[in-house]
Design a protein around this motif. Structure first.
Motif, PDB file in Angstrom:
ATOM      1  N   SER A 135      -7.840   3.653   4.155  1.00 50.56           N
ATOM      2  CA  SER A 135      -8.608   2.419   3.999  1.00 50.56           C
ATOM      3  C   SER A 135      -7.826   1.450   3.133  1.00 50.56           C
ATOM      4  CB  SER A 135      -9.968   2.709   3.353  1.00 50.56           C
ATOM      5  OG  SER A 135     -10.585   1.500   2.953  1.00 50.56           O
ATOM      6  N   GLU A 184     -19.382  -3.443  10.997  1.00 47.73           N
ATOM      7  CA  GLU A 184     -19.430  -4.711  10.266  1.00 47.73           C
ATOM      8  C   GLU A 184     -20.623  -5.512  10.692  1.00 47.73           C
ATOM      9  OE1 GLU A 184     -15.124  -6.037   9.077  1.00 47.73           O
ATOM     10  OE2 GLU A 184     -15.310  -5.854  11.236  1.00 47.73           O
ATOM     11  N   HIS A 238       0.806  -1.220   0.000  1.00 49.79           N
ATOM     12  CA  HIS A 238       0.000   0.000   0.000  1.00 49.79           C
ATOM     13  C   HIS A 238       0.842   1.274   0.000  1.00 49.79           C
ATOM     14  CE1 HIS A 238      -3.952  -1.908   0.645  1.00 49.79           C
ATOM     15  NE2 HIS A 238      -3.208  -2.877   1.155  1.00 49.79           N
ATOM     16  N   TYR A 240      -5.960  -4.969   9.156  1.00 50.29           N
ATOM     17  CA  TYR A 240      -5.969  -4.679   7.722  1.00 50.29           C
ATOM     18  C   TYR A 240      -7.227  -3.958   7.240  1.00 50.29           C
ATOM     19  CZ  TYR A 240      -2.345  -8.050   8.440  1.00 50.29           C
ATOM     20  OH  TYR A 240      -1.252  -8.702   8.938  1.00 50.29           O
ATOM     21  N   ASN A 241      -7.879  -3.216   8.100  1.00 48.87           N
ATOM     22  CA  ASN A 241      -9.052  -2.441   7.705  1.00 48.87           C
ATOM     23  C   ASN A 241      -8.689  -0.973   7.473  1.00 48.87           C
ATOM     24  OD1 ASN A 241     -10.769  -4.661   7.864  1.00 48.87           O
ATOM     25  ND2 ASN A 241     -11.156  -4.329  10.022  1.00 48.87           N
ATOM     26  N   ASP A 299     -16.039   1.549  11.422  1.00 48.22           N
ATOM     27  CA  ASP A 299     -16.419   0.538  10.440  1.00 48.22           C
ATOM     28  C   ASP A 299     -17.441  -0.376  11.097  1.00 48.22           C
ATOM     29  OD1 ASP A 299     -16.503  -1.198   8.260  1.00 48.22           O
ATOM     30  OD2 ASP A 299     -14.838  -2.378   9.010  1.00 48.22           O
ATOM     31  N   ASP A 356      -7.422  -9.967  11.282  1.00 47.89           N
ATOM     32  CA  ASP A 356      -7.861  -9.182  10.131  1.00 47.89           C
ATOM     33  C   ASP A 356      -8.116  -7.725  10.495  1.00 47.89           C
ATOM     34  OD1 ASP A 356      -7.651 -11.255   8.338  1.00 47.89           O
ATOM     35  OD2 ASP A 356      -9.756 -11.825   8.480  1.00 47.89           O
ATOM     36  N   ARG A 372      -8.935  -1.445   2.104  1.00 45.01           N
ATOM     37  CA  ARG A 372      -9.859  -2.014   1.105  1.00 45.01           C
ATOM     38  C   ARG A 372     -10.015  -1.085  -0.097  1.00 45.01           C
ATOM     39  NH1 ARG A 372     -14.206  -3.723   5.568  1.00 45.01           N
ATOM     40  NH2 ARG A 372     -13.086  -5.505   6.383  1.00 45.01           N
ATOM     41  N   GLN A 373     -10.174   0.198   0.175  1.00 37.50           N
ATOM     42  CA  GLN A 373     -10.382   1.169  -0.909  1.00 37.50           C
ATOM     43  C   GLN A 373      -9.070   1.704  -1.471  1.00 37.50           C
ATOM     44  OE1 GLN A 373     -13.075   4.217   0.483  1.00 37.50           O
ATOM     45  NE2 GLN A 373     -14.416   2.706   1.432  1.00 37.50           N
ATOM     46  N   ARG A 374      -7.970   1.424  -0.772  1.00 34.23           N
ATOM     47  CA  ARG A 374      -6.641   1.893  -1.181  1.00 34.23           C
ATOM     48  C   ARG A 374      -6.606   3.409  -1.363  1.00 34.23           C
ATOM     49  NH1 ARG A 374      -2.936  -2.049  -3.067  1.00 34.23           N
ATOM     50  NH2 ARG A 374      -3.830  -4.126  -2.891  1.00 34.23           N
TER      51      ARG A 374
END
Length: 97
Positions: A80, A97, A24, A63-64, A95, A60, A82-84
């Protein structure tokens, strides 16, 4: 800075954390234009490890979202994975979930 999710959780994830930092890098450095002086990798602390052992799901949480601190800003920015991308949210983004 990394906070533990339970006994051995950081040691078990350190290689994966370094890989994620490398993967990233271009994104959280704003296209190599702003190198952060600190990246805070938070974890969720909702699981009671006295009653339930650490699981892959708890790892995990590394890694959010990360808080990224830059020289030109007083407050951290939220990155983020996930969204990079760096989000237009404040540090207390949640977040659900």
């Amino acid at each position: 800075m990394v906070r533990s999710t339970g006994p051995g959780s950081i040691a078990g994830e350190i290689i994966r954390l370094f890989e994620a930092l490398g993967e990233h890098y271009v994104h959280y450095t704003k296209g190599l234009q702003a190198i952060p002086y600190e990246i805070y990798i938070p974890v969720k602390e909702s699981v009671s490890f006295a009653s339930q052992p650490p699981s892959h799901h708890s790892a995990d949480a590394f890694y959010n979202y990360w808080a990224v601190y830059y020289e030109d800003s007083v407050d951290a920015r939220i990155y983020s994975l996930r969204q990079r991308q760096i989000l237009a949210e404040d540090l207390f983004y949640s977040d659900s979930e």
